[in-house]
Design a protein around this motif. Structure first.
Motif, PDB file in Angstrom:
ATOM      1  N   ILE A 161      -7.390  -2.223  -1.527  1.00  9.78           N
ATOM      2  CA  ILE A 161      -7.685  -0.971  -1.312  1.00  9.78           C
ATOM      3  C   ILE A 161      -7.124  -0.401  -2.471  1.00  9.78           C
ATOM      4  N   ALA A 162      -7.415   0.527  -2.697  1.00  9.26           N
ATOM      5  CA  ALA A 162      -7.336   1.256  -3.912  1.00  9.26           C
ATOM      6  C   ALA A 162      -6.195   1.998  -4.410  1.00  9.26           C
ATOM      7  N   GLU A 163      -5.491   1.832  -4.827  1.00  6.39           N
ATOM      8  CA  GLU A 163      -4.519   2.948  -4.977  1.00  6.39           C
ATOM      9  C   GLU A 163      -4.874   4.296  -5.554  1.00  6.39           C
ATOM     10  N   ASN A 164      -5.803   4.980  -6.152  1.00  8.77           N
ATOM     11  CA  ASN A 164      -6.694   5.572  -6.324  1.00  8.77           C
ATOM     12  C   ASN A 164      -8.439   5.201  -6.940  1.00  8.77           C
ATOM     13  N   LEU A 188      -6.362  -7.975   5.473  1.00 12.16           N
ATOM     14  CA  LEU A 188      -5.788  -7.464   4.479  1.00 12.16           C
ATOM     15  C   LEU A 188      -6.289  -5.917   3.953  1.00 12.16           C
ATOM     16  N   TYR A 189      -7.063  -5.380   5.012  1.00 12.40           N
ATOM     17  CA  TYR A 189      -7.744  -4.353   4.646  1.00 12.40           C
ATOM     18  C   TYR A 189      -6.732  -2.868   6.047  1.00 12.40           C
ATOM     19  N   PHE A 201       0.491  -1.280   0.172  1.00 13.56           N
ATOM     20  CA  PHE A 201       0.008   0.324   0.208  1.00 13.56           C
ATOM     21  C   PHE A 201       1.010   1.389   0.053  1.00 13.56           C
ATOM     22  N   ASP A 208     -12.058   7.005   8.914  1.00 13.25           N
ATOM     23  CA  ASP A 208     -11.552   6.328   7.741  1.00 13.25           C
ATOM     24  C   ASP A 208      -9.967   5.625   8.281  1.00 13.25           C
ATOM     25  N   LYS A 222       1.553  10.203  -3.760  1.00 14.01           N
ATOM     26  CA  LYS A 222       1.400   8.872  -4.949  1.00 14.01           C
ATOM     27  C   LYS A 222       2.554   9.576  -5.826  1.00 14.01           C
ATOM     28  N   ASN A 254      -8.872   2.111   8.776  1.00 15.27           N
ATOM     29  CA  ASN A 254      -7.128   1.262   8.063  1.00 15.27           C
ATOM     30  C   ASN A 254      -6.361   0.813   9.363  1.00 15.27           C
ATOM     31  N   THR A 297      -9.965   5.238   0.649  1.00 12.41           N
ATOM     32  CA  THR A 297      -9.053   5.751   1.461  1.00 12.41           C
ATOM     33  C   THR A 297      -7.989   6.672   1.272  1.00 12.41           C
ATOM     34  N   SER A 344       1.443   3.430  -2.405  1.00 13.87           N
ATOM     35  CA  SER A 344       0.841   4.861  -3.464  1.00 13.87           C
ATOM     36  C   SER A 344      -0.186   5.593  -2.185  1.00 13.87           C
ATOM     37  N   THR A 345      -0.320   4.680  -1.612  1.00  8.31           N
ATOM     38  CA  THR A 345      -1.887   4.996  -0.479  1.00  8.31           C
ATOM     39  C   THR A 345      -1.465   5.343   1.047  1.00  8.31           C
ATOM     40  N   GLN A 393      -3.513  -1.321   7.253  1.00  7.78           N
ATOM     41  CA  GLN A 393      -2.585  -0.686   6.593  1.00  7.78           C
ATOM     42  C   GLN A 393      -1.151  -0.387   7.245  1.00  7.78           C
TER      43      GLN A 393
END
Lengths: 586, 155
Positions: B65-68, A480-481, A242, A469, A249, A473, B150, A244-245, A483
């Motif tokens: 988890i979406a990157e975008n 898996l959800y 994760f 939110d 980015k 995380n 997120t 890029s989250t 971070q």
């Protein structure tokens, strides 16, 4: 089966054997602990894997206190990855006040810090590595690094990672993966890999710019095959899924991350069936709890050497015949994994999480020289005494920590904001009560490549939503959800949290400056190290400044800082910070 | 032409089977306005009220988890011989919380060779992504996965 000391203590605990006896045994053990005990290992088989994770650029020894709060969704409570303090000590059968208890838990940390001293440091790690190589033979040892190595201190930041690559070359790292490495930007990552003697592998980073040549291509080699002790070891790389989250980015524009378990399975099968390796290792930065899920879903991995969540795990865990280990953080440990492997089968193994007690393991003079050389250009800045701290400053805990509170205090003081957000990273440092705070310590807490503190406006409702939110995380029941970080630290705010509640329903009694949050009101918010500013309006550009400068100036102004350990978060559904399995209490 | 180059020429909104399936939006729902298909409305418009059965023959690939959130890659592949007697007729991609839940309708024939669909969808927030599949015998299969959108920032 031989019963080790640790096992014995565990059994003793189960049968409730006399505490008086055990504590006598314990005090004897402390006085007697020697270098020999640290090196002691029941050697097995033909190959040794040495493992390090999350060094966070700590090439010098440091103090690092483990969390006193590590809360998770109820289904995960008390499982490896969510153990701390007393529940950790009980789970692994640690003797009170022992070297292991000092390294692995927060119990009596300050007293034990005075007794056992600092942890880690590459010069001490190297002595241990040399010892193992001497014992096992150079050609039988492989040194694997699960990443988060290049970032986390001033010397790393000022040399954009180069000092740490030199440290890795000195230590003799053979293979690595990455996460914070990527915050130096794609081009710099490639440059640094060019200087690195180790191989950088990752099966889960793929080009996603449809106009680029690498579209849908792997950015790095997915795996490497290394021969040690007459066996072919296949090592698949898994960088942080994760990235890029969790981080900006722009550093990895055009690259897509993710768990990519389908391609992982493909590479495991390829290594076994086509490359005919004897053993498959996943070198991972997924996090300890995520890798337990990976072991449930992907077949045929012998060992996962995990990283990211900074867990010290004295015992390996086995899921579906996959053995998972993780070796703490900040250079505190090296994991030693001996394997007996022949003809495509692992017959046996032995593991020990070896504490890098810098007062007991002698420093390698060459390493001390290297560290001094790397620090020399920055000594004047880093060694500046900014002030003193009355109480211990530490980083880890699920909701709150004293060093983060100090950072929030500094930001609120300078930015005149209602609320300050500091990220819940798991890296940082510990400064003991009464000690000087150096500029180096400030970089250890917030030395990142995107350090700016942004001040902007956010509506009350948005703040409440954002907090939910972030909580999801951290506390999602499905690893898996998650971070893998701790909860963001909030200055100027108090709230209650029920971790087991549904997504979006965990937080209540949210107060700003002592008054209930008004969902319709606009608040002035400062934040750094995240992406909150993108959700805000009216960014005050004149106030933008690196967080380490803000914190430096504040400590210098205060001279003595006095941050209380009383947190700003009330936990509603657990009675303590380190609950035991199946319990809400301790 | 390589498969990969083919993707490239299609750009970001690649929709690919062995041959291109016929694409269309749900005409029968138009009267409710272009952005007003709730998830349940969309499903019943497709199935006509029939129950869809959870099936591991439907392989829905979408990131946890979406990157975008603006471009979430979704791939659906259905185990099917794709013969004249046994084939996948339709693959629908839906979400549960966007204002328009019905993202993609793709129609297949045995000539497609493979029941495979790859695309990108936009997600306004954390929700389930659903692959709803119609077989030629009239039965419906379904696979679901939650996707987190997120602001991120831990770690």
């Amino acid at each position: 089966m031989e019963i080790s000391r640790r096992d014995f203590m565990h059994i003793a605990a189960i049968f409730g054997l006399g505490m008086a006896t055990t504590s006598v045994a314990a005090s004897k053990a402390i006085n007697k602990i020697s270098l020999k005990d640290i090196y002691k290992f029941k050697a097995k088989g033909n190959v040794t894997l040495l493992h390090m994770c999350d060094l966070h650029a700590h090439i010098k020894p440091l103090y690092w206190r483990e969390p006193s709060t590590l809360i998770s969704a109820p289904n995960l409570v008390g499982t490896p990855g969510f153990l701390c303090g007393d529940s950790f000590a009980k789970h692994y059968g640690l003797e009170p006040s022992s070297l292991d208890a000092y390294f692995d838990t927060c119990i009596d940390f300050e007293a034990l810090a005075k007794k056992f001293g600092k942890m880690g440091g590459i010069a001490h790690m190297k002595t241990y590595i040399n010892q193992v190589k001497k014992e096992r033979g150079n050609e039988n040892v492989l040194f694997l690094d699960s990443g988060d190595t290049w970032q986390g201190t001033g010397v790393a930041l000022k040399t954009t990672g180069e000092a740490i690559v030199k440290a890795q070359n000195y230590l003799g790292v053979d293979v690595m993966v990455g996460h914070w490495e990527f915050t130096y930007g794609k081009e710099r990552v490639k440059e640094l890999i060019g200087m690195l003697n180790a191989k950088f592998v990752s099966q889960n980073i793929v080009g996603d710019d449809s106009f680029a040549d690498d579209y849908e291509e792997l950015i790095f080699k997915p795996y490497t095959i290394e021969e040690r002790g007459g066996a072919k070891i296949g090592i698949i790389g898994q960088s942080f899924p994760f990235t890029s989250t969790a981080n900006p980015k722009e550093f990895t524009k055009g690259w897509s991350f993710g768990l990519r378990l389908d391609t992982l399975q493909k590479y495991v099968d390829e290594l076994r069936n086509e490359k005919k390796v004897d053993c498959v290792v996943l070198l991972s930065h997924d996090g300890f709890s995520v890798d337990q899920e990976v072991a449930r879903q992907v077949k045929g991995i012998d060992f996962i050497l995990s990283g990211h969540t900074h867990d010290p795990s004295p015992k390996p865990i086995t899921i579906n015949n996959t053995v998972i280990v993780i070796a703490g953080s900040h250079g505190k440990y090296i994991g030693r994994l001996d394997i007996d492997v022949k003809n495509g089968k692992v017959k046996n193994y032995e593991y020990k999480l070896v504490p890098m007690a810098s007062n007991m393991i002698p420093a390698d003079p060459e390493g001390e020289k290297l560290v001094a050389e790397l620090y020399a250009p920055f000594d004047a800045e880093f060694n500046e005494v900014l002030g003193k701290t009355k109480n211990m400053l530490y980083k880890r805990d699920t909701f709150f920590s004293t060093f983060d509170q100090l950072i929030n205090d500094a930001i609120i003081d300078e930015m005149k904001c209602d609320i300050s957000f500091t990220p819940g990273y798991r890296w940082g440092t510990t400064v003991l009560a009464g000690e000087d705070i150096l500029m180096d310590n400030v970089y250890e807490m917030c030395g990142i490549t995107y350090p700016n503190v942004y001040t902007f406006e956010l509506q009350g409702q948005n703040i409440a939503n954002l907090l939910e939110d972030i909580a999801d995380n951290v506390f999602n029941a499905n690893p898996l959800y998650q971070q893998g970080g701790d909860m963001s630290r909030l200055g100027g705010v108090t709230y209650d949290i029920a971790v087991a509640n549904k997504t979006g329903k965990r937080i209540s009694n949210l107060k700003v400056g002592g008054k209930p949050l008004d969902v319709n009101k606009t608040y002035i918010v400062s934040s750094w190290g995240g992406n909150l500013q993108s959700a805000g309006t009216n960014l005050q550009t004149a106030k933008i400044r690196p967080v380490y400068d803000v914190v430096r100036d504040y400590i210098k102004k205060k001279k003595v800082v006095d941050v209380s350990n009383k947190g700003n978060v009330t936990l509603l559904d657990y009675d303590c910070g380190c609950p035991k399995k199946g319990k809400r209490g301790c | 032409m390589q498969r990969r180059d083919f993707f490239k020429t299609l750009g970001t909104a690649a929709v690919v089977g062995a041959t291109l399936p016929v694409m269309g939006m749900a005409a029968e729902e138009k009267k409710k306005g272009p952005n007003e298909f709730s998830y349940n409305q969309a499903v019943s418009a497709i199935t006509g009220g029939k129950t869809a059965e959870k099936s591991d023959k439907v392989h829905l690939k979408v990131p946890e988890i979406a990157e975008n959130g603006a471009v979430v890659p979704v791939t659906v592949e259905v185990d099917s011989p794709m013969t004249a007697h046994d084939y996948v007729e339709e693959i629908h991609i839906l979400d549960t919380k966007n204002s328009n839940s019905r993202c993609v309708d793709a129609f297949f024939t045995p000539a497609n060779g493979k029941a495979f669909l790859s695309t990108r969808i936009k997600l306004g927030g954390t929700q389930d992504v659903v692959a709803l599949v119609k077989l030629n015998n009239g039965t419906y299969l379904i696979a679901t996965q939650n996707v987190k959108v997120t602001i991120g920032g831990c770690g």
